[in-house]
Write a protein that holds these residues in place. Structure first.
Motif, PDB file in Angstrom:
ATOM      1  N   ALA A   1      -8.153   4.308   3.017  1.00 41.36           N
ATOM      2  CA  ALA A   1      -7.601   3.944   2.023  1.00 41.36           C
ATOM      3  C   ALA A   1      -6.702   4.882   0.966  1.00 41.36           C
ATOM      4  CB  ALA A   1      -8.761   4.054   0.805  1.00 41.36           C
ATOM      5  N   GLU A   2      -6.621   6.126   1.601  1.00 43.20           N
ATOM      6  CA  GLU A   2      -5.468   7.081   1.095  1.00 43.20           C
ATOM      7  C   GLU A   2      -4.084   6.811   1.570  1.00 43.20           C
ATOM      8  OE1 GLU A   2      -9.440   9.126   1.724  1.00 43.20           O
ATOM      9  OE2 GLU A   2      -8.208   7.678   2.851  1.00 43.20           O
ATOM     10  N   GLN A   3      -4.053   5.962   2.553  1.00 41.96           N
ATOM     11  CA  GLN A   3      -2.728   5.633   2.934  1.00 41.96           C
ATOM     12  C   GLN A   3      -2.162   4.454   2.400  1.00 41.96           C
ATOM     13  OE1 GLN A   3      -1.915   9.012   4.409  1.00 41.96           O
ATOM     14  NE2 GLN A   3      -0.577   7.542   5.424  1.00 41.96           N
ATOM     15  N   MET A   4      -2.850   3.561   1.885  1.00 43.65           N
ATOM     16  CA  MET A   4      -2.244   2.284   1.079  1.00 43.65           C
ATOM     17  C   MET A   4      -1.197   2.428   0.418  1.00 43.65           C
ATOM     18  SD  MET A   4      -4.800  -0.470  -0.840  1.00 43.65           S
ATOM     19  CE  MET A   4      -6.104   0.083   0.052  1.00 43.65           C
ATOM     20  N   VAL A   5      -1.197   3.439  -0.641  1.00 40.88           N
ATOM     21  CA  VAL A   5       0.222   3.534  -1.470  1.00 40.88           C
ATOM     22  C   VAL A   5       1.331   3.932  -0.585  1.00 40.88           C
ATOM     23  CG1 VAL A   5      -0.310   5.792  -2.199  1.00 40.88           C
ATOM     24  CG2 VAL A   5       0.731   4.126  -3.645  1.00 40.88           C
ATOM     25  N   VAL A   6       0.805   4.957   0.451  1.00 42.07           N
ATOM     26  CA  VAL A   6       1.945   5.191   1.362  1.00 42.07           C
ATOM     27  C   VAL A   6       2.787   4.148   2.033  1.00 42.07           C
ATOM     28  CG1 VAL A   6       2.394   6.949   3.312  1.00 42.07           C
ATOM     29  CG2 VAL A   6       0.723   7.554   1.646  1.00 42.07           C
ATOM     30  N   ASP A   7       1.904   3.292   2.504  1.00 38.80           N
ATOM     31  CA  ASP A   7       2.535   2.103   3.177  1.00 38.80           C
ATOM     32  C   ASP A   7       3.353   1.320   2.212  1.00 38.80           C
ATOM     33  OD1 ASP A   7       1.309   3.135   5.571  1.00 38.80           O
ATOM     34  OD2 ASP A   7      -0.234   1.627   5.347  1.00 38.80           O
ATOM     35  N   LEU A   8       2.712   1.235   1.060  1.00 35.86           N
ATOM     36  CA  LEU A   8       3.652   0.452  -0.043  1.00 35.86           C
ATOM     37  C   LEU A   8       4.802   1.025  -0.302  1.00 35.86           C
ATOM     38  CD1 LEU A   8       3.313  -2.105  -1.608  1.00 35.86           C
ATOM     39  CD2 LEU A   8       1.823  -0.715  -3.388  1.00 35.86           C
ATOM     40  N   ALA A   9       4.791   2.310  -0.563  1.00 36.90           N
ATOM     41  CA  ALA A   9       6.126   3.352  -0.793  1.00 36.90           C
ATOM     42  C   ALA A   9       7.229   2.962   0.233  1.00 36.90           C
ATOM     43  CB  ALA A   9       5.655   4.440  -1.035  1.00 36.90           C
ATOM     44  N   GLU A  10       6.450   2.859   1.424  1.00 35.68           N
ATOM     45  CA  GLU A  10       7.410   2.834   2.624  1.00 35.68           C
ATOM     46  C   GLU A  10       8.043   1.413   2.967  1.00 35.68           C
ATOM     47  OE1 GLU A  10       7.132   2.845   7.470  1.00 35.68           O
ATOM     48  OE2 GLU A  10       6.147   4.535   6.494  1.00 35.68           O
TER      49      GLU A  10
END
Length: 320
Positions: free
Chosen positions: A168-177
């Motif tokens: 879950a911690e990477q969800m917004v990171v993937d969205l930003a990418e």
């Protein structure tokens, strides 16, 4: 002389931090209230009689290629039900993720006033780590089965270097990418240096729009991997220079240093065994950071700058 230099450096650092704090304070005040629509829950709790209302509320979730019988069968499918159950266990409360997406959108609105806030919808679909989120101008779709945690049994058989970021911690990171790819202008990438700078722009984009994430999270490394990259920055750079790789158009170089992989391929056993994959992305990140530190250029302007402009003016010096 050295003392004066360090005093000036300290003053510059303090002023820079104050400016960053001011920007973040302004961003926090942007009025933006995101309501994440849990289509995964709506579909999981629906019956055949609810289908017309669901299709009316979420028309973009129902392809016209399929008749209603298909969607009813999906509701009753045991694998679909298992996916829905596991998602509900992992995401009983979506507050943290909602807060992070809201912060991302506020940052996007600050730096790109033309940005229009999309609908944000969660879904319970099959695991697809190659397309972890879907972004359009009007809708963001978050397939939650891609973020159940790296030890989840759904991910058995997926290689460790991929599985470790299915959380879950990477969800917004993937969205930003995804948004980085939409906002960055870059001509065709021909050389390794083109690839480094493009990746560096993407990671610097994350610096600006998700500053609440650590460097390790932004690039998808463990803390040990980011520490290794920092400790070996000079050696990596020297390797690229000595081997004359920067301006090479060898099509194998991205797979060695840019693309997802369990490790980077220097063809040196003692380094390959320890290095994280995508080390070229990390180096490109440091080049772009150096460029922004040493030039009077806005974040938005940097995204359109050429590889040559950034590399020639970065004054990049690898960490020793």
């Amino acid at each position: 002389m050295n003392r004066c230099f360090f005093v000036l450096l300290l003053i510059f650092t303090v002023l820079s931090c104050r400016n960053d704090d001011k920007v973040e304070s302004e961003i926090a005040k942007i009025p933006l209230d995101i309501s994440v629509e849990r289509f995964d829950l709506a579909f999981a709790n629906a019956s055949a009689q609810d289908l017309p209302k669901l299709k009316q509320t979420f028309p973009f979730m129902f392809s016209s290629k399929y008749e209603d019988d298909f969607w009813v069968a999906q509701m009753q499918d045991t694998l679909q039900q298992e996916i829905q159950t596991e998602i509900q266990k992992a995401f009983k409360n979506f507050k943290t993720e909602t807060d992070e997406v809201t912060s991302l959108f506020k940052h996007l609105k600050y730096y790109f006033p033309e940005f229009k806030t999309p609908r944000v919808v969660t879904v319970a679909s099959n695991v697809d780590y190659r397309n972890k989120v879907v972004v359009t101008d009007t809708v963001v779709v978050l397939p939650l089965a891609n973020y159940l945690g790296d030890t989840h049994y759904f991910y058995q058989g997926i290689q460790d270097y991929i599985r470790k970021n299915l959380k879950a911690e990477q969800m917004v990171v993937d969205l930003a990418e995804n948004y980085a790819q939409a906002f960055i202008f870059q001509k065709q990438r021909k050389t390794l240096l083109d690839e480094l700078v493009y990746a560096g722009k993407q990671l610097y984009f994350k610096d600006k729009v998700i500053p609440f994430k650590t460097d390790a999270e932004k690039i998808g490394y463990s803390q040990e991997q980011i520490n290794w990259a920092k400790a070996n920055e000079e050696n990596i750079w020297r390797y690229f220079v000595d081997k004359e790789l920067l301006f090479s158009t060898n099509s194998k170089l991205p797979s060695r240093f840019i693309n997802p992989a369990p490790f980077s391929k220097f063809y040196l056993e003692e380094i390959d065994n320890e290095s994280p994959g995508r080390i070229g992305q990390y180096i490109g990140w440091q080049i772009v950071r150096a460029y922004m530190e040493n030039n009077d250029v806005t974040f938005k302007q940097m995204l359109t700058k050429s590889t040559k402009e950034i590399f020639d003016n970065a004054k990049f010096k690898p960490r020793r």
